[in-house]
Design an enzyme around this catalytic site. Structure first.
Site, PDB file in Angstrom:
ATOM      1  N   PHE B  39      35.951  36.692  39.671  1.00 36.49           N
ATOM      2  CA  PHE B  39      34.474  36.162  39.997  1.00 36.49           C
ATOM      3  C   PHE B  39      33.624  36.161  38.599  1.00 36.49           C
ATOM      4  CE2 PHE B  39      36.218  37.584  43.879  1.00 36.49           C
ATOM      5  CZ  PHE B  39      35.926  36.443  44.577  1.00 36.49           C
ATOM      6  N   VAL B  77      35.352  41.463  39.964  1.00 35.67           N
ATOM      7  CA  VAL B  77      34.072  40.768  39.502  1.00 35.67           C
ATOM      8  C   VAL B  77      33.886  41.352  38.102  1.00 35.67           C
ATOM      9  CG1 VAL B  77      31.636  41.253  40.042  1.00 35.67           C
ATOM     10  CG2 VAL B  77      33.117  41.202  41.731  1.00 35.67           C
ATOM     11  N   CYS B  78      33.594  40.197  37.253  1.00 33.11           N
ATOM     12  CA  CYS B  78      33.461  40.730  35.860  1.00 33.11           C
ATOM     13  C   CYS B  78      32.228  41.642  35.499  1.00 33.11           C
ATOM     14  CB  CYS B  78      32.922  39.034  35.045  1.00 33.11           C
ATOM     15  SG  CYS B  78      32.529  39.537  33.361  1.00 33.11           S
ATOM     16  N   ILE B  79      32.420  42.544  34.644  1.00 31.62           N
ATOM     17  CA  ILE B  79      31.472  43.485  34.676  1.00 31.62           C
ATOM     18  C   ILE B  79      30.291  42.958  33.667  1.00 31.62           C
ATOM     19  CG2 ILE B  79      32.659  44.745  32.454  1.00 31.62           C
ATOM     20  CD1 ILE B  79      31.805  47.212  33.635  1.00 31.62           C
ATOM     21  N   ALA B  82      28.293  40.761  35.987  1.00 30.80           N
ATOM     22  CA  ALA B  82      27.896  41.674  37.112  1.00 30.80           C
ATOM     23  C   ALA B  82      26.467  42.198  36.769  1.00 30.80           C
ATOM     24  CB  ALA B  82      28.851  42.454  37.820  1.00 30.80           C
TER      25      ALA B  82
END
Lengths: 130, 130
Positions: B39, B77-79, B82
Site C-alpha cells: 500500500f 503499508v509503506c512506512i 504512512a
C-alpha cells in the site's frame, strides 16, 4: 532453480520501469515516485524512468515553489546518476504538446516517440505507473 | 501465477482500492498466489482500523483483514507514506510519541524495499491507481 540468465550470487535482475505521468506539484505522486526510485536503486535492478503527459514538467528547469510552500525536489533528479539510474526517457509528443524541448530539462534525457516508448515498455518485467 | 499487488489510492475515495481487493479475492479464488499486497500513496489509508463506513456500505479495511487471516496474506503499508498520513502501528506510535495507533489487524508497516522485492519475486506486478 535459477534460470540461466540469473546471476546466482546477485539474484535475478529484472527490468523495472517507473512511469511518471503527473505534474510535480498539485499531487504527491511525483515526489513519492522519486522516493521509490531512490530506494529501488539499492536493489541493483535494471532501472529506467519515463516521463510523459504532465510528468515531463517534473524535469523542467527553473522550478520555484516558494509561493506554494512545498519543497522543490527537482534537484534530486540530478542526483539519480549517482545512484546508477541513467536511463531517463521522455516522450516526444508530451514535450511538444507543452512547448518544451530536451534543453528545458534539468537532466540529460533520451527523447523517444510514442511508438518507441511502447516498444520499451513491452521489454520490461515490471512497470510501476505513478 | 504469483501476483504482487500495489495499491496507490485510498478507500472510498477511489475505485482503485475496491478493484485491488476484488482482484486479490478473484485471484485467490482461482488458486493463484498473492506474494504481497503493498500500500503506497493514499493507499496506506486502506490500513487504518479507525474507519467507520456506514453500516449499509462495504468495509474495505475489514475485508482486507479478513482476507489476510484466511489466506495468510502479507499486507504491507509503506512506512514513509504512512507516517505522512498518520497511519501508525504500536511501535511507530511509541517511537514518535503519538497517543494512539490505528493499523488494522493483518497489516504491517515496512519500507519501500518490500515493494521492490515483490516486483522481483512475483510473476506479475499489478498496479491499482489513478
Amino acid at each position: 532453480m535459477a534460470e540461466p540468465w540469473e546471476d546466482e550470487e546477485q539474484g535475478p535482475v529484472r527490468k523495472f520501469m517507473y512511469v511518471n505521468r503527473r505534474a510535480p506539484y498539485g499531487t504527491i505522486y511525483a515526489l513519492e515516485s522519486l522516493e521509490v526510485v531512490l530506494i529501488a536503486a539499492a536493489f541493483e535492478q535494471d532501472v529506467s524512468l519515463v516521463f510523459l503527459d504532465d510528468g515531463v514538467f517534473q524535469l523542467k528547469k527553473g522550478q520555484d515553489t516558494a509561493a506554494i510552500g512545498v519543497k522543490n525536489f527537482s534537484p534530486t533528479y540530478r542526483a539519480l546518476e549517482g545512484y546508477d539510474v541513467e536511463k531517463l526517457y521522455v516522450e516526444q509528443e508530451s514535450l511538444e504538446a507543452r512547448g518544451l524541448t530536451a534543453d528545458d530539462l534539468v537532466v540529460p534525457v533520451q527523447v523517444v516517440n510514442q511508438k518507441e516508448l511502447g516498444d520499451l515498455m513491452a521489454e520490461q518485467d515490471v512497470l510501476l505507473s505513478f | 501465477m504469483k501476483f504482487g499487488i500495489l495499491v496507490n489510492e485510498g478507500p472510498y475515495q477511489h475505485q482503485a482500492a475496491d478493484s485491488a481487493l476484488q482482484f486479490t479475492k478473484a485471484a485467490l479464488a482461482k488458486g493463484h498466489e498473492i506474494f504481497r499486497v503493498f500500500f503506497y500513496h493514499d493507499g496506506v489509508n486502506n490500513g487504518t482500523r479507525f474507519g467507520v463506513p456506514p453500516q449499509d456500505d462495504r468495509n474495505i479495511t475489514q475485508q482486507w483483514s479478513d482476507l489476510a487471516a484466511e489466506h495468510q496474506l502479507d499486507l504491507v503499508v509503506c512506512i514513509a507514506a504512512a507516517q505522512r498520513r498518520g497511519i501508525l502501528d504500536e511501535n511507530e506510535a511509541k517511537r514518535h510519541g503519538k497517543d494512539g495507533n490505528n493499523l488494522a489487524p493483518g497489516f504491517r508497516i515496512s519500507g519501500l524495499g518490500q515493494l521492490i522485492e515483490a516486483g522481483i519475486q512475483a510473476d506479475r506486478m499489478i498496479v491499482f491507481g489513478d
